[in-house]
Design a protein around this motif. Structure first.
Motif, PDB file in Angstrom:
ATOM      1  N   LEU A   1       0.840  -1.197   0.000  1.00 29.98           N
ATOM      2  CA  LEU A   1       0.000   0.000   0.000  1.00 29.98           C
ATOM      3  C   LEU A   1       0.880   1.254   0.000  1.00 29.98           C
ATOM      4  N   ASP A   2       1.926   1.217   0.812  1.00 25.94           N
ATOM      5  CA  ASP A   2       2.859   2.350   0.865  1.00 25.94           C
ATOM      6  C   ASP A   2       3.489   2.586  -0.513  1.00 25.94           C
ATOM      7  N   ALA A   3       3.792   1.478  -1.204  1.00 29.23           N
ATOM      8  CA  ALA A   3       4.456   1.600  -2.509  1.00 29.23           C
ATOM      9  C   ALA A   3       3.519   2.188  -3.568  1.00 29.23           C
ATOM     10  N   GLU A   4       2.237   1.902  -3.474  1.00 28.46           N
ATOM     11  CA  GLU A   4       1.292   2.386  -4.485  1.00 28.46           C
ATOM     12  C   GLU A   4       0.759   3.789  -4.181  1.00 28.46           C
ATOM     13  N   TRP A   5       0.796   4.157  -2.912  1.00 24.83           N
ATOM     14  CA  TRP A   5       0.116   5.381  -2.483  1.00 24.83           C
ATOM     15  C   TRP A   5       0.591   6.668  -3.179  1.00 24.83           C
ATOM     16  N   PRO A   6       1.898   6.802  -3.466  1.00 25.80           N
ATOM     17  CA  PRO A   6       2.330   8.034  -4.147  1.00 25.80           C
ATOM     18  C   PRO A   6       1.653   8.238  -5.504  1.00 25.80           C
ATOM     19  N   PHE A   7       1.090   7.192  -6.040  1.00 26.74           N
ATOM     20  CA  PHE A   7       0.513   7.288  -7.395  1.00 26.74           C
ATOM     21  C   PHE A   7      -0.983   7.564  -7.368  1.00 26.74           C
ATOM     22  N   VAL A   8      -1.531   7.729  -6.170  1.00 23.94           N
ATOM     23  CA  VAL A   8      -2.968   8.005  -6.039  1.00 23.94           C
ATOM     24  C   VAL A   8      -3.336   9.419  -6.524  1.00 23.94           C
ATOM     25  N   PRO A   9      -2.610  10.456  -6.090  1.00 24.08           N
ATOM     26  CA  PRO A   9      -3.052  11.815  -6.425  1.00 24.08           C
ATOM     27  C   PRO A   9      -3.170  12.092  -7.926  1.00 24.08           C
ATOM     28  N   GLU A  10      -2.352  11.445  -8.717  1.00 25.38           N
ATOM     29  CA  GLU A  10      -2.403  11.704 -10.160  1.00 25.38           C
ATOM     30  C   GLU A  10      -3.787  11.428 -10.736  1.00 25.38           C
ATOM     31  N   LEU A  11      -4.507  10.487 -10.121  1.00 19.64           N
ATOM     32  CA  LEU A  11      -5.849  10.157 -10.609  1.00 19.64           C
ATOM     33  C   LEU A  11      -6.776  11.373 -10.563  1.00 19.64           C
ATOM     34  N   PHE A  12      -6.475  12.305  -9.648  1.00 17.88           N
ATOM     35  CA  PHE A  12      -7.400  13.419  -9.420  1.00 17.88           C
ATOM     36  C   PHE A  12      -6.964  14.704 -10.104  1.00 17.88           C
ATOM     37  N   GLU A  13      -5.995  14.609 -10.979  1.00 18.58           N
ATOM     38  CA  GLU A  13      -5.585  15.817 -11.711  1.00 18.58           C
ATOM     39  C   GLU A  13      -6.730  16.299 -12.584  1.00 18.58           C
ATOM     40  N   PRO A  14      -6.901  17.629 -12.669  1.00 20.73           N
ATOM     41  CA  PRO A  14      -8.033  18.179 -13.433  1.00 20.73           C
ATOM     42  C   PRO A  14      -7.946  17.838 -14.928  1.00 20.73           C
ATOM     43  N   VAL A  15      -9.097  17.748 -15.539  1.00 22.06           N
ATOM     44  CA  VAL A  15      -9.149  17.560 -16.996  1.00 22.06           C
ATOM     45  C   VAL A  15      -9.767  18.801 -17.627  1.00 22.06           C
ATOM     46  N   ASP A  16      -9.865  18.813 -18.918  1.00 22.57           N
ATOM     47  CA  ASP A  16     -10.415  19.919 -19.695  1.00 22.57           C
ATOM     48  C   ASP A  16     -11.709  20.478 -19.062  1.00 22.57           C
ATOM     49  N   ALA A  17     -11.612  21.712 -18.593  1.00 27.15           N
ATOM     50  CA  ALA A  17     -12.738  22.314 -17.874  1.00 27.15           C
ATOM     51  C   ALA A  17     -13.981  22.460 -18.765  1.00 27.15           C
ATOM     52  N   ALA A  18     -13.748  22.699 -20.046  1.00 24.73           N
ATOM     53  CA  ALA A  18     -14.889  22.871 -20.956  1.00 24.73           C
ATOM     54  C   ALA A  18     -15.696  21.576 -21.052  1.00 24.73           C
ATOM     55  N   LEU A  19     -14.984  20.455 -21.099  1.00 21.37           N
ATOM     56  CA  LEU A  19     -15.684  19.157 -21.189  1.00 21.37           C
ATOM     57  C   LEU A  19     -16.486  18.886 -19.921  1.00 21.37           C
ATOM     58  N   VAL A  20     -15.930  19.286 -18.796  1.00 17.74           N
ATOM     59  CA  VAL A  20     -16.633  19.098 -17.520  1.00 17.74           C
ATOM     60  C   VAL A  20     -17.870  19.991 -17.509  1.00 17.74           C
ATOM     61  N   ALA A  21     -17.685  21.219 -17.956  1.00 17.89           N
ATOM     62  CA  ALA A  21     -18.798  22.176 -17.964  1.00 17.89           C
ATOM     63  C   ALA A  21     -19.934  21.694 -18.874  1.00 17.89           C
ATOM     64  N   GLU A  22     -19.574  21.048 -19.967  1.00 19.07           N
ATOM     65  CA  GLU A  22     -20.600  20.536 -20.897  1.00 19.07           C
ATOM     66  C   GLU A  22     -21.264  19.258 -20.391  1.00 19.07           C
ATOM     67  N   GLY A  23     -20.747  18.721 -19.294  1.00 16.75           N
ATOM     68  CA  GLY A  23     -21.320  17.480 -18.767  1.00 16.75           C
ATOM     69  C   GLY A  23     -20.849  16.241 -19.519  1.00 16.75           C
ATOM     70  N   VAL A  24     -19.816  16.416 -20.346  1.00 18.94           N
ATOM     71  CA  VAL A  24     -19.267  15.277 -21.101  1.00 18.94           C
ATOM     72  C   VAL A  24     -18.320  14.475 -20.205  1.00 18.94           C
ATOM     73  N   ALA A  25     -17.361  15.194 -19.601  1.00 22.82           N
ATOM     74  CA  ALA A  25     -16.359  14.544 -18.755  1.00 22.82           C
ATOM     75  C   ALA A  25     -16.729  14.701 -17.284  1.00 22.82           C
ATOM     76  N   VAL A  26     -16.149  13.825 -16.476  1.00 17.80           N
ATOM     77  CA  VAL A  26     -16.338  13.921 -15.032  1.00 17.80           C
ATOM     78  C   VAL A  26     -15.120  14.634 -14.454  1.00 17.80           C
ATOM     79  N   ASP A  27     -15.364  15.553 -13.532  1.00 11.48           N
ATOM     80  CA  ASP A  27     -14.250  16.263 -12.899  1.00 11.48           C
ATOM     81  C   ASP A  27     -13.578  15.337 -11.883  1.00 11.48           C
ATOM     82  N   PRO A  28     -12.336  14.920 -12.128  1.00  9.27           N
ATOM     83  CA  PRO A  28     -11.676  13.974 -11.225  1.00  9.27           C
ATOM     84  C   PRO A  28     -11.528  14.538  -9.816  1.00  9.27           C
ATOM     85  N   VAL A  29     -11.360  15.859  -9.725  1.00 10.48           N
ATOM     86  CA  VAL A  29     -11.178  16.479  -8.414  1.00 10.48           C
ATOM     87  C   VAL A  29     -12.398  16.191  -7.528  1.00 10.48           C
ATOM     88  N   ALA A  30     -13.564  16.211  -8.164  1.00  9.87           N
ATOM     89  CA  ALA A  30     -14.803  15.996  -7.410  1.00  9.87           C
ATOM     90  C   ALA A  30     -14.957  14.544  -6.943  1.00  9.87           C
TER      91      ALA A  30
END
Lengths: 273, 335
Positions: free
Chosen positions: A186-215
């Motif tokens: 678990l310790d070895a994998e944990w540093p790689f968790v935050p990358e999953l939540f990096e923001p994606v294209d805000a326009a796509l999120v605003a259009e309801g196409v993409a999901v905001d990973p931060v959320a």
């Protein structure tokens, strides 16, 4: 607890520019987004395939093959869709076999070798908890194709999460040795968790196409932390890895993964299989 | 004793003199012997060994094809191959379960595989050097396995016969996918075609060896036949395989590496050249290209997984104990 992802992470649109494609082209943002999801699933399936014939018991060979097959199925549908949006006539195989490393958009979590069963289960716990929330939300995407893919995949990843959770609990609360090994994994994998939540294209999120990973972050972490607690393990206190997979920046292990995966297809240009 | 995935595990004779009447009646009436029925010890031991070695063949057989999962040349082929290797693990599971109905334990059988007391089919000691080998294994090796296994669906031992019905259905799908891989290659580029021919050249003779030694050199077949475990002789099955395969090779446009293959009108069968069993015996003795590799892969997986299996048992024990304590509290509370 992990440090929140840096707010300076560049959004996906600028990465297309970095890769020499026209970022202003219609659909470029969506293509990049879909490729990210597709590559996560594809690369994870590639790593999962290694386990078939190497699992701790025969039932687990069957289960891991099943999980790998589900992930591969998700990757194929998403790659085909990415090719369609891109509009250059690239097929799922063109995208899987003929892109170079810098064009792959998967996160670091999935690309490193996983030859320890504890690591495999820690990673699957994180990845499936993430995919469970992601696909759950994406099932209501305004993009009908993504909604359809997600609606099917969410059922698959719920099983993956269940499977990984059971193992993490058994290993965490099993023997002294397994407790120590599971915590280390678990310790070895944990540093790689935050990358999953990096923001994606805000326009796509605003259009309801993409999901905001931060959320998705609170729900994903809540799922993982509940399992970690039941497993009598501790949530690791480690600094996040730099990341960069969504921008085509990978670990050194990625090149070898692609070399192995792509070699045969690339050795016979134009052949069909 | 003759066996299965191939019939090539090498012989160990078992005979029996003291056979219960109920058992003899079942055999005479083509009935099925079930786990709780009376059966001679030698029959039980023979079946345990045959079913175990068949199961071992399934799980060792995961390796040569698993070798190409990471390199499959299209995502569709990768998915099919993963599913196929997964099926083989599933076959191993059915077969170990069938063996366990005879009073043995999967863990013990695996130990016997790992320390060499029990064998697996020698065909899996050949390497998969190119993608076409995945096709050749499906077409020829699974094809030969089907010819060996279809009669086992009528085996006198019920659990084994029933497991084989399911296994045979899946194997026939595997054989078709192998044929389809080779068909695509043989109709592809010159390099793909050459790859297909090379694979068939290398896998043809080992596939014929899967049926075991010639009949006059197979001393244990008679007892297995009397017991309704084996239904046809090694040579009969080998002939059946050749008859089935030659027209398929023609359909593929590939050549089988035996200049003596020709239709014999009088016999109503294809004639074929003599199989050189010296190689098979060398492979059985452990001198094949991959014997050591296959065993070390299997043993390593088993040893590397020991901590996880131990953890699972320890966890199950803890849970059972907690459950028992809860039960006790409830009982005491009620009293």
């Amino acid at each position: 607890m992990t440090t929140p992802p840096s707010s300076s992470s560049p959004p996906l649109r600028s990465s297309a520019e970095q890769l020499g494609r026209d970022p202003g082209r219609p659909g470029a943002g969506l293509t990049a987004y879909v490729l990210g999801l597709a590559d996560d699933a594809l690369v994870s399936a590639q790593r999962m395939g290694w386990w078939i014939s190497r699992a701790p018991q025969l039932e687990e060979d069957v289960a891991l093959a099943n999980i790998g097959l589900d992930q591969l199925g998700q990757a194929r549908t998403l790659l085909a869709y990415a090719g369609e949006i891109e509009g250059d006539g690239r097929s799922e195989d063109d995208l899987a076999y003929l892109r170079d490393e810098r064009e792959f958009r998967n996160v670091w979590l999935v690309e490193r070798a996983q030859t320890d069963f504890g690591v495999a289960m820690a990673r699957l716990l994180v990845f499936s908890a993430w995919q469970r929330e992601l696909y759950g939300a994406l099932a209501s995407s305004t993009d009908a194709t993504l909604a359809g893919v997600a609606g099917k995949a969410v059922k698959e990843v719920a099983y993956h999460l269940d499977h990984a959770s059971h193992w993490v609990v058994r290993l965490g609360d099993g023997t002294e040795e397994s407790h120590a090994r599971m915590q280390a994994a678990l310790d070895a994998e944990w540093p790689f968790v935050p990358e999953l939540f990096e923001p994606v294209d805000a326009a796509l999120v605003a259009e309801g196409v993409a999901v905001d990973p931060v959320a998705l972050r609170p729900a994903v972490l809540a799922r993982i932390e509940a399992v970690v607690a039941e497993a009598t393990l501790a949530v690791p206190q480690v600094a996040p890895a730099v990341g960069g997979g969504r921008r085509g920046l990978h670990t050194e292990e990625m090149g070898y993964l692609l070399a192995e995966m792509q070699h045969l297809a690339r050795s016979h240009p134009g052949a069909t299989w | 004793m003759a066996s299965v995935y191939g019939n090539d595990f090498g012989a160990r004779a078992e005979t029996s003199s003291d056979e219960p009447q109920s058992f003899l009646d079942l055999l005479a009436g083509e009935g099925r012997v079930e786990p709780r029925d009376e059966m001679p010890d030698a029959y039980r031991r023979t079946l345990v060994r045959q079913i175990a070695q068949h199961a071992h063949s399934e799980i060792i057989g995961m390796q040569p094809e698993g070798n190409w999962i990471s390199r499959a040349p299209s995502l569709r082929r990768k998915a099919i191959l993963m599913a196929k290797v997964q099926d083989e693990a599933g076959h191993g599971l059915y077969l170990y379960a069938a063996a366990e109905t005879l009073g043995v334990d999967r863990a013990d059988l695996l130990d016997q595989l790992h320390d060499g007391r029990q064998k697996y089919s020698s065909i899996f000691n050949y390497p998969t050097l190119t993608w076409a080998d995945v096709g050749a294994i499906g077409w020829l090796v699974d094809g030969a396995a089907i010819v060996n296994q279809v009669p086992l669906c009528r085996c006198s031992y019920g659990p084994y016969a029933r497991a084989m019905v399911r296994v045979c259905k899946e194997e026939s799908f595997h054989q078709r996918q192998g044929f389809e891989i080779l068909h695509t290659l043989s109709h592809g580029t010159p390099a793909q075609r050459a790859m297909a021919q090379d694979a068939v050249d290398r896998y043809w003779w080992p596939s014929l060896m899967m049926f075991g030694p010639p009949d006059d050199d197979s001393p244990n077949s008679a007892q297995s036949m009397a017991w309704g475990i084996k239904r046809f002789s090694n040579d009969d099955l080998r002939q059946r395989f050749v008859d089935m395969t030659v027209p398929q090779a023609e359909a593929l446009g590939l050549t089988l590496p035996d200049p003596e293959i020709r239709w014999n009108e009088e016999r109503g069968h294809y004639d074929f050249g003599e199989v050189d069993f010296t190689e098979l015996f060398e492979v059985i003795k452990g001198h094949g290209p991959c014997n050591a590799q296959r065993m070390s892969h299997r043993v390593r997986a088993h040893e590397d997984g020991a901590w996880a299996r131990e953890a699972a048992s320890a966890y199950a024990q803890k849970q059972a104990q907690k459950q028992a304590e809860k039960q006790l509290v409830r009982t005491e509370g009620a009293a």
